[in-house]
Design a protein around this motif. Structure first.
Motif, PDB file in Angstrom:
ATOM      1  N   VAL A  95       0.853  -1.195   0.000  1.00  0.00           N
ATOM      2  CA  VAL A  95       0.000   0.000   0.000  1.00  0.00           C
ATOM      3  C   VAL A  95       0.881   1.233   0.000  1.00  0.00           C
ATOM      4  O   VAL A  95       1.762   1.369   0.845  1.00  0.00           O
ATOM      5  N   GLN A  96       0.647   2.109  -0.961  1.00  0.00           N
ATOM      6  CA  GLN A  96       1.455   3.321  -1.099  1.00  0.00           C
ATOM      7  C   GLN A  96       0.581   4.553  -0.922  1.00  0.00           C
ATOM      8  O   GLN A  96      -0.440   4.708  -1.590  1.00  0.00           O
ATOM      9  N   ILE A  97       0.973   5.421  -0.011  1.00  0.00           N
ATOM     10  CA  ILE A  97       0.272   6.693   0.176  1.00  0.00           C
ATOM     11  C   ILE A  97       1.314   7.803   0.296  1.00  0.00           C
ATOM     12  O   ILE A  97       2.485   7.541   0.546  1.00  0.00           O
ATOM     13  N   ALA A  98       0.877   9.031   0.103  1.00  0.00           N
ATOM     14  CA  ALA A  98       1.730  10.201   0.311  1.00  0.00           C
ATOM     15  C   ALA A  98       1.325  10.870   1.615  1.00  0.00           C
ATOM     16  O   ALA A  98       0.139  10.849   1.991  1.00  0.00           O
ATOM     17  N   GLY A  99       2.305  11.446   2.305  1.00  0.00           N
ATOM     18  CA  GLY A  99       2.016  12.074   3.584  1.00  0.00           C
ATOM     19  C   GLY A  99       0.943  13.149   3.503  1.00  0.00           C
ATOM     20  O   GLY A  99       0.155  13.325   4.429  1.00  0.00           O
ATOM     21  N   SER A 100       0.878  13.838   2.369  1.00  0.00           N
ATOM     22  CA  SER A 100      -0.096  14.927   2.220  1.00  0.00           C
ATOM     23  C   SER A 100      -1.523  14.421   2.034  1.00  0.00           C
ATOM     24  O   SER A 100      -2.479  15.185   2.188  1.00  0.00           O
TER      25      SER A 100
END
Length: 441
Positions: A95-100
């Protein structure tokens, strides 16, 4: 229920993702990084460090800890995180997410992170099912325009021909199965299983010889009929089970507006999963949660993650940043990488370095092969030089427009030069704007 029907009697589809070529970390049996293997090029020290981290994970020595990848943009941090997941197993959730992202969601920050954590934990279930199993002879995905974005194409249906030593069938399936085939990167020569009732797709391996760079597990051509009753193994995530249980509530079905899932439902799911594991019906598959731009998280999010890492149901946490000393969001405190010290103390830090020309050259070749673009040697050399002067991402991004300029034929150096004239790199675009600002003053 997904639509699957057999047809009496169509070429391969294109799948292009930024890191669809990554199959592992590209290490030999001694843990040493090969210059080019499993879709990885260069970053020898970082990949070997990641290999040690994988060994720690397998031995259960990384519980309560995580990994922090630090380096400039375009140095393969996401690729290394994905490589770690691939080394842990083919069906390990990534699972890949961006901090923003946590600030743009309609739900609370901590709820968003909680969902991400549970999407990164898989439950591998085995049961006897009626399945279509065979080697993929042909696969053709029919696409249509996205209903909300006419510039994007989405899968509508798929025609896929499967064969065994004794049988061959062509089946037509709906968009659910088409999406799964694309996500799994299924192509001709792969051996797959499709659950005839649920439509869940599982990739077993390939009958083709090892191509070196794009290694897949070699398997034999299945025997017997294509449609058979067989033990079918598939992986669902804890979040999938949370959603399924939440929808089981009639009020949730009628009035649900994407609201948060209650802790009571999650606790019930956890108890059920633990019971399945004790009965031998399922096994837990801890996956990887990769958070890019981690410096964008605030002090509340870091506090939540630090506590979540110590949970018995926690995935492997991999963070990435390109910042040095900067303020921790939500405070006036400066800290290394914009992260609280108590969080940094829990992390193994791996540095990534800018790519060299010879590494950029090989990466361009990989991306060209993955995107099915024929590129001349002169064009590849020119792209490698551009990548060294500007960035790897800019060089790779020029492949697609250069292919359009070549009208689908072989991309030559002049096509890349033309694409470069149309699309500026960061330095040229900055100089352009600064020059105009000077004229206005």
């Amino acid at each position: 229920m997904p639509v699957i029907e057999e047809v009496t009697a169509p070429k391969s589809f294109e799948r292009v993702g930024s890191h669809s070529h990554i199959k592992g970390l590209g290490l030999d049996e001694n843990g040493k990084a090969l210059f080019m293997a499993d879709g990885m090029v260069g970053q020898v020290k970082a990949r070997e460090a990641a290999g040690i981290a994988v060994e720690l994970i397998k031995r259960g020595k990384l519980a309560g800890k995580g990994i922090l990848l630090v380096g400039p943009t375009g140095t393969g941090k996401t690729a290394i995180a994905m490589g770690i997941a691939r080394e842990l197993g083919e069906d390990v959730p990534f699972v890949q997410i961006a901090g923003s992202e946590i600030y743009s969601a309609e739900i609370k920050k901590t709820e968003f992170l909680k969902e991400a954590l549970r999407r990164a934990i898989g439950v591998r279930i085995s049961e006897e099912r009626k399945v279509y199993e065979g080697e993929v002879r042909e696969v053709k995905i029919n696409k249509t325009r996205h209903p909300f974005n006419p510039y994007v194409e989405i899968p509508e249906s798929v025609l896929i021909t499967l064969r065994t030593k004794d049988d061959e069938k062509t089946i037509r399936a709906g968009k659910e199965i088409a999406y799964q085939l694309m996500e799994l990167g299924v192509e001709e020569g792969d051996v797959i299983q499709i659950d005839a009732e649920t439509g869940r797709v599982s990739k077993v391996g390939t009958t083709k010889e090892d191509e070196g760079l794009f290694f897949k597990r070699k398997v034999n051509l299945p025997s017997g009929p294509v449609l058979k009753i067989k033990e079918f193994t598939y992986t669902v995530t804890l979040h999938d089970l949370d959603v399924a249980n939440a929808r089981g509530n009639i009020f949730g079905l009628l009035f649900s507006t994407g609201a948060e899932i209650s802790d009571e439902i999650r606790q019930r799911v956890d108890e059920t999963v633990k019971q399945w594991i004790e009965e031998g019906k399922a096994t837990l598959v801890p996956g990887v949660l990769f958070i890019d731009e981690v410096h964008m998280l605030d002090i509340e999010a870091f506090s939540f993650l630090a506590r979540a890492m110590e949970s018995e149901l926690a995935p492997i946490l991999i963070l990435a940043t390109n910042r040095g000393r900067t303020k921790i969001r939500g405070t006036d405190l400066e800290a290394p990488h914009g992260m609280p010290i108590d969080m940094l103390d829990r992390l193994l830090i791996i540095n990534t370095e800018p790519y060299r020309k010879e590494e950029i050259r090989e990466i361009v070749k990989i991306r060209a092969k993955e995107e099915k673009i024929e590129v001349s040697k002169d064009a590849i050399e020119y792209l490698a030089e551009l990548g060294e002067k500007t960035s790897l991402r800019y060089a790779v991004q020029l492949l697609a427009p250069a292919s359009v300029l070549a009208k689908g034929g072989r991309v030559e150096k002049e096509h890349v030069e033309k694409a470069k004239e149309y699309f500026a790199d960061l330095r040229r675009s900055t100089e352009f704007v600064e020059k105009l600002e000077g004229m206005l003053q």
